[in-house]
Design an enzyme around this catalytic site. Structure first.
Site, short mmCIF file in Angstrom:
data_model
loop_
_atom_site.label_atom_id
_atom_site.label_comp_id
_atom_site.label_asym_id
_atom_site.label_seq_id
_atom_site.Cartn_x
_atom_site.Cartn_y
_atom_site.Cartn_z
N ASN A 267 1.56 -2.59 3.97
CA ASN A 267 0.48 -3.58 3.77
C ASN A 267 -0.72 -4.41 4.42
O ASN A 267 -0.53 -3.87 5.53
CB ASN A 267 1.44 -4.64 2.39
CG ASN A 267 0.47 -5.68 1.43
OD1 ASN A 267 0.03 -5.15 1.13
ND2 ASN A 267 0.37 -6.87 1.81
N ASP B 101 0.65 -1.52 -0.24
CA ASP B 101 0.20 -0.17 -0.09
C ASP B 101 1.14 1.53 -0.16
O ASP B 101 0.33 2.54 -0.75
CB ASP B 101 -0.71 -0.11 1.14
CG ASP B 101 -2.06 -0.85 0.70
OD1 ASP B 101 -1.83 -2.37 0.87
OD2 ASP B 101 -3.00 -0.48 0.07
O1 MRU Z 1 -7.64 -2.65 2.51
P1 MRU Z 1 -7.26 -3.14 1.52
O2 MRU Z 1 -8.35 -4.74 1.11
O3 MRU Z 1 -7.56 -2.07 0.58
O4 MRU Z 1 -6.05 -3.97 1.56
C1 MRU Z 1 -5.40 -3.82 0.24
C2 MRU Z 1 -3.91 -4.61 0.36
O5 MRU Z 1 -3.73 -4.94 1.80
C3 MRU Z 1 -3.36 -5.08 -0.59
O6 MRU Z 1 -2.42 -6.16 -0.45
C4 MRU Z 1 -2.80 -4.35 -1.23
O7 MRU Z 1 -3.54 -2.88 -1.60
C5 MRU Z 1 -1.84 -3.68 -2.64
S1 MRU Z 1 -2.90 -4.06 -3.92
C6 MRU Z 1 -2.07 -4.65 -5.14
#
Ligand code: MRU
Length: 355
Positions: free
Chosen positions: A243, A233
């Site tokens: 992440n 992230d």
């Molecule tokens: O809370 P989310 O579902 O948005 O979290 C997503 C993640 O942590 C993913 O691993 C990250 O955004 C990478 S997506 C290619």
């Protein structure tokens, strides 16, 4: 080119068509977002989610703002600030929205500016597709013949609007006939792994095994997985990586057992302005998400909770980053700085050619 699952379609002048990811896998419900309010609600509720997809939604929501509220600078600045604040950890959301704002402000207020925002959103989506394909092609050879890998959360086409990052690498390795099985953590509390990754793996025909998050360390210790591959992230300048919560524990277990730990992410997820992981803002979510799911509640009244949506994996636990410009190996500070500089030169050249 359209993504294998089309989590977003941009409808210039009309709105954003999204797949409501909270309803998967039971129902494939599409929503039309035509207001900034509605788009921010979808982001906050994780109807759209995943760092790269959030960037695309941010750019598209600014186009929605211009269509709904007008293209005056003040209106767009307010909308960009509101969109960026909706979820704080994924750097793509704020970064790509701010880039959209600058692109818009270079054009005079009025229909041309609004049209520019829609065209920009379409270009951001197209670029993500290219980045996903490129990073997946770079990453696939890291998976050995007959390998099994473990992944966390959802990093597929659903999370990027394109082909996927970590799941893109997994998909490419499967297409190359090297990968034999993907283990997916369920990803408590919102079950992105169980609901979304298992759905994408099934659609792609990839042999998949679901495990509770709590079983991951034992699976790694058993020698069953040859690599752990996850997304990101926000990646700080030194390589510390935010992440989905639980990633840090996977990295610790992988290091303990000599299993390579890869982060697959496009360059938009790198944040050179954040020097290290301690400076990454972590989103905390409602207690109700830990204490229940989909309207069911299992905690006693008043139960306290600790519910961070993300954690930070320290740079020294990461084997390599898989990006659209190739594989980055330690020392990461230098590799990241070099790669982002090369990307900036190419982006500058492309912009000069357009103007
Ligand atoms: O809370 P989310 O579902 O948005 O979290 C997503 C993640 O942590 C993913 O691993 C990250 O955004 C990478 S997506 C290619």
């Amino acid at each position: 080119v359209e993504s294998p699952v089309a989590p977003i379609r941009i409808l210039p002048g009309l709105g954003i068509d999204v797949l409501d990811q909270t309803r998967l896998p039971q129902a494939e419900v599409r929503l039309r977002l035509t207001t900034v309010e509605g788009a921010c609600e979808s982001i906050a509720a994780l109807r759209v989610r995943g760092a790269p997809l959030l960037g695309i939604v941010g750019a598209a929501t600014l186009a929605v703002a211009a269509t709904e509220l007008g293209s005056a600078e003040r209106v767009l600045r307010d909308a960009a600030a509101r969109i960026s604040a909706t979820r704080p950890t994924a750097v793509d959301l704020g970064k790509v929205t701010t880039q959209a704002l600058s692109v818009a402000l270079a054009v005079p207020e009025g229909p041309a500016r609004t049209a520019r925002l829609w065209a920009n959103a379409e270009a951001v989506l197209a670029r993500q597709f290219e980045a996903d394909r490129a990073l997946s092609a770079f990453g696939a050879p890291l998976i050995g013949a007959g390998a099994a890998v473990l992944t966390h959360c959802n990093t597929g086409a659903l999370a990027t609007g394109g082909y996927g990052t970590a799941l893109g690498v997994i998909r490419a390795a499967f297409e190359d006939r090297r990968l034999v099985r993907c283990y997916a953590t369920e990803t408590r509390p919102l079950l992105q792994g169980a609901r979304l990754t298992m759905w994408e793996l099934a659609r792609a025909g990839i042999a998949a095994t679901l495990l509770p998050d709590t079983a991951a360390a034992a699976l790694i210790a058993s020698g069953t997985v040859d690599a752990v591959i996850v997304g990101a992230d926000r990646i700080a300048a030194n390589g510390d990586t935010a992440n989905k919560v639980g990633t840090y524990g996977l990295a610790l277990a992988a290091a303990r057992h000599g299993v390579p730990f890869y982060i697959a992410a496009p360059l938009t997820t790198f944040d050179p302005a954040t020097r290290h992981g301690a400076a990454i803002p972590i989103e905390f979510r409602a207690a109700s998400e830990v204490g229940g799911f989909a309207g069911q509640r299992w905690t006693p009244d008043g139960a306290d909770s600790y519910n961070p949506a993300f954690d930070v994996t320290p740079t020294d636990l990461i084997t390599a980053f898989i990006t659209e410009r190739g594989i980055l190996r330690p020392p990461f500070s230098a590799a990241i700085a070099r790669t982002l500089a090369a990307e900036a030169v190419d982006a500058g050249r492309a912009a000069a050619e357009v103007s």
